[in-house]
Design a protein around this motif. Structure first.
Motif, PDB file in Angstrom:
ATOM      1  N   SER A 199       0.827  -1.208   0.000  1.00 27.16           N
ATOM      2  CA  SER A 199       0.000   0.000   0.000  1.00 27.16           C
ATOM      3  C   SER A 199       0.859   1.255   0.000  1.00 27.16           C
TER       4      SER A 199
ATOM      5  N   SER B 265       1.597   3.410   6.493  1.00 24.90           N
ATOM      6  CA  SER B 265       1.158   2.043   6.178  1.00 24.90           C
ATOM      7  C   SER B 265       1.133   1.208   7.453  1.00 24.90           C
ATOM      8  N   LYS B 266       0.272   0.179   7.449  1.00 27.96           N
ATOM      9  CA  LYS B 266       0.251  -0.715   8.608  1.00 27.96           C
ATOM     10  C   LYS B 266      -0.266  -2.106   8.282  1.00 27.96           C
ATOM     11  N   ASP B 267      -0.581  -2.389   7.012  1.00 27.28           N
ATOM     12  CA  ASP B 267      -1.113  -3.721   6.704  1.00 27.28           C
ATOM     13  C   ASP B 267      -0.006  -4.758   6.675  1.00 27.28           C
ATOM     14  N   THR B 268      -0.383  -6.007   6.903  1.00 29.05           N
ATOM     15  CA  THR B 268       0.581  -7.096   7.097  1.00 29.05           C
ATOM     16  C   THR B 268       1.454  -7.328   5.874  1.00 29.05           C
TER      17      THR B 268
ATOM     18  N   THR C  77       2.230  -5.330   3.366  1.00 30.29           N
ATOM     19  CA  THR C  77       3.148  -4.211   3.173  1.00 30.29           C
ATOM     20  C   THR C  77       4.303  -4.272   4.157  1.00 30.29           C
ATOM     21  N   HIS C  78       4.005  -4.528   5.414  1.00 31.33           N
ATOM     22  CA  HIS C  78       5.072  -4.586   6.420  1.00 31.33           C
ATOM     23  C   HIS C  78       6.021  -5.748   6.165  1.00 31.33           C
TER      24      HIS C  78
ATOM     25  N   TYR D 115      -1.626   6.400  11.312  1.00 29.50           N
ATOM     26  CA  TYR D 115      -1.351   4.981  11.085  1.00 29.50           C
ATOM     27  C   TYR D 115      -0.746   4.296  12.303  1.00 29.50           C
TER      28      TYR D 115
ATOM     29  N   ASN E  99      -7.232  -9.543  16.759  1.00 20.98           N
ATOM     30  CA  ASN E  99      -5.791  -9.636  16.547  1.00 20.98           C
ATOM     31  C   ASN E  99      -5.060  -8.776  17.577  1.00 20.98           C
TER      32      ASN E  99
ATOM     33  N   THR F 116      -2.530  -6.278  18.188  1.00 21.73           N
ATOM     34  CA  THR F 116      -1.765  -5.313  17.404  1.00 21.73           C
ATOM     35  C   THR F 116      -0.331  -5.180  17.921  1.00 21.73           C
TER      36      THR F 116
END
Length: 521
Positions: free
Chosen positions: A52, A59-62, A64-65, A136, A420, A422
């Motif tokens: 992303s 950004s913080k989605d899995t 992307t990380h 984010y 989940n 975080t």
């Protein structure tokens, strides 16, 4: 397991025809021939979604990380071979103040950015404060008040209150360190830093082809030693069946999103390796404890006694999960391996129902988000509760309606859901699900409020000593077991499948794979 290869083969061949531009040569190794694997110098890693943004602050989605983890470093990191241990990253050491509200980080010297600049305390302070001020970071940064530059070799994290999991927070890629000069030059020249990242990581940006692939190349000046594999390409393969077949025939070297239904087949292949560990999610049943039939604790206890959670793992997660015996995901700090939850006892369940005035059971509606992720285990629960006279039907809802009606308005009697963590710590779950201040808003939507539990939660999160925190979480779980606002069910396992010739792949619950240490045999 049976796979419908013939149905998708034509589609797969079309999808794979575009792989020729991904940096893989036409060598026998790249075509899946083990005899050519030695000396392979590029890794083609299939992913189901595009990044992303490759800016830690946006950004913080899995997925992307997972990619960003190769480009940036944080001050603290997890041991690459054991994610439960924290080790120095860009900070070579740190210490807490006497009241545990300040952490002073001593920076590693001589670290280079991808643009050739040497990392300074200005870069670190700029990066951390910039991410802190970004929306984010909101899910993990609440305890942090601000950051400070102390001197040219030192930065400080100032907390609003002592926070036990703070070092885990600092491992998150949200707090990855960027080049201050690169960000400011990008802004001045109207260049998108998120697509032209400059970090200190083992890999640097080479090319980003939208809708196709992200190509990274090794950074020779990486402080922890240059990567063994020169080129890393994240190839977009949204269809899980296509990705699994491409991995099987050697077109891909690894694939992020193998479908659960394909796990067993992939495990049985000699040319495929895999790693597994529990994830950071907790499947659980939530009761509305303030309104409706489940406001009676005895009925909630009856449900707890009625369940065979091993059977729910088999039917709801095809066996690829771990039963959770306390109210935390099984992979996080604060999960109690020796804690005992209710064992199935149908007679006790029926006795409790009779005591509560329902000797013949009752009918109830579970409000559910309609995904198989939740419905498959819920249907097993439905079948098990029928044995004690509780007849469950489902109100299936779209995600937005569910979040508003169940999470926000608490208009439900019971639901099966997942949360989940975080931060990889029990605090991430118990605070949101049980603290009185979290009532409503999609967090504590059971309506549970217990001043003793509130006090213990706050004590646990403000304690730095690990052993003391474990004792407190044991007290919390003892109370929650008696009150049963939620029933823990399971934590699904995280699998990564890859070519068996790829070595030094270690499991991680949120896919932080250290590619720089991997190599092809």
């Amino acid at each position: 397991m049976k796979r419908k290869i013939s149905i998708v083969l034509a589609m797969v061949m079309i999808a794979l025809s575009v792989f020729s531009g991904c940096g893989n040569s036409a060598s026998s190794a790249e075509k899946g021939d083990p005899s050519g694997a030695a000396g392979k110098d590029s890794l083609l890693w299939g992913v189901n979604a595009e990044a992303s943004s490759l800016d830690p602050a946006t950004s913080k989605d899995t997925v992307t990380h997972m990619m960003m983890f190769q480009i940036f470093d944080a001050l603290v990191k997890e041991d690459p071979t054991d994610y439960t241990k924290l080790v120095p990253g860009l900070a070579e050491s740190w210490e807490f103040s006497e009241d545990n509200t300040e952490i002073t980080f001593h920076l590693r010297e001589g670290v280079k950015f991808h643009n050739g600049d040497t990392m300074t305390a200005d870069d670190v302070f700029f990066s951390l404060q910039r991410s802190l001020e970004s929306s984010y970071s909101s899910g993990i940064s609440e305890p942090i008040d601000h950051f400070e530059k102390v001197d040219d070799k030192t930065v400080k994290c100032v907390l609003k209150y002592p926070y036990g999991p703070i070092l885990d927070v600092m491992t998150n890629m949200t707090f990855g360190i960027v080049s201050k000069r690169a960000v400011e030059e990008a802004e001045a020249n109207k260049i998108d830093f998120a697509r032209n990242p400059v970090g200190t990581g083992a890999y640097k940006m080479a090319e980003w082809r939208s809708g196709d692939a992200l190509v990274l190349e090794k950074f020779d000046d990486y402080y922890d030693g240059a990567a063994k594999i020169s080129k890393l390409t994240y190839k977009l393969v949204p269809d899980a069946a296509s990705g699994a077949i491409a991995l099987e025939d050697g077109t891909l070297d690894a694939y992020y999103n193998v479908a659960q239904s394909d796990y067993q087949h992939m495990m049985n292949l000699e040319n495929i390796g895999y790693v597994e560990c529990p994830g950071v999610g907790l499947h659980h049943i939530t009761f509305n404890v303030t309104d409706g039939i489940f406001s009676d604790k005895r009925i909630r206890q009856a449900v707890a006694y009625a369940l065979d959670r091993d059977a729910i793992v088999l039917g709801g997660a095809e066996g690829y999960a771990e039963v959770a015996n306390c109210l935390s995901p099984t992979s996080v700090f604060g999960y109690l391996d020796d804690f005992e939850w209710y064992e199935q006892d149908l007679d006790k369940a029926k006795d409790l129902l009779a005591e509560a005035g329902y000797p013949n059971g009752f009918d109830a509606v579970f409000s559910m988000q309609g995904s198989d992720l939740y419905m498959k285990p819920a249907e097993v629960v439905q079948d098990q509760l029928r044995k004690i006279g509780i007849n469950i039907t489902f109100n299936k809802m779209e995600r937005a309606a569910y979040l508003e009606d169940v999470g926000g308005n608490r208009n439900f009697v019971a639901s099966l859901r997942m949360i989940n963590a975080t931060v990889r710590d029990a605090d991430s779950v118990v605070t949101r699900r049980f603290h009185t201040e979290m009532l409503g808003g999609g967090n504590n939507y059971s309506g549970y409020s217990n001043p003793t539990v509130d006090e213990l939660i706050e004590k646990a999160r403000m304690t730095i000593d690990s052993e003391e925190r474990i004792k407190i979480y044991r007290e919390i779980n003892d109370i929650l077991k008696e009150d049963v606002p939620l029933i823990p069910i399971y934590t699904t396992k995280v699998f990564m499948f890859f070519s068996s010739s790829l070595k030094n792949v270690y499991p991680h619950p949120v896919y932080r794979y250290n590619v720089s240490k991997m190599y092809f045999e």
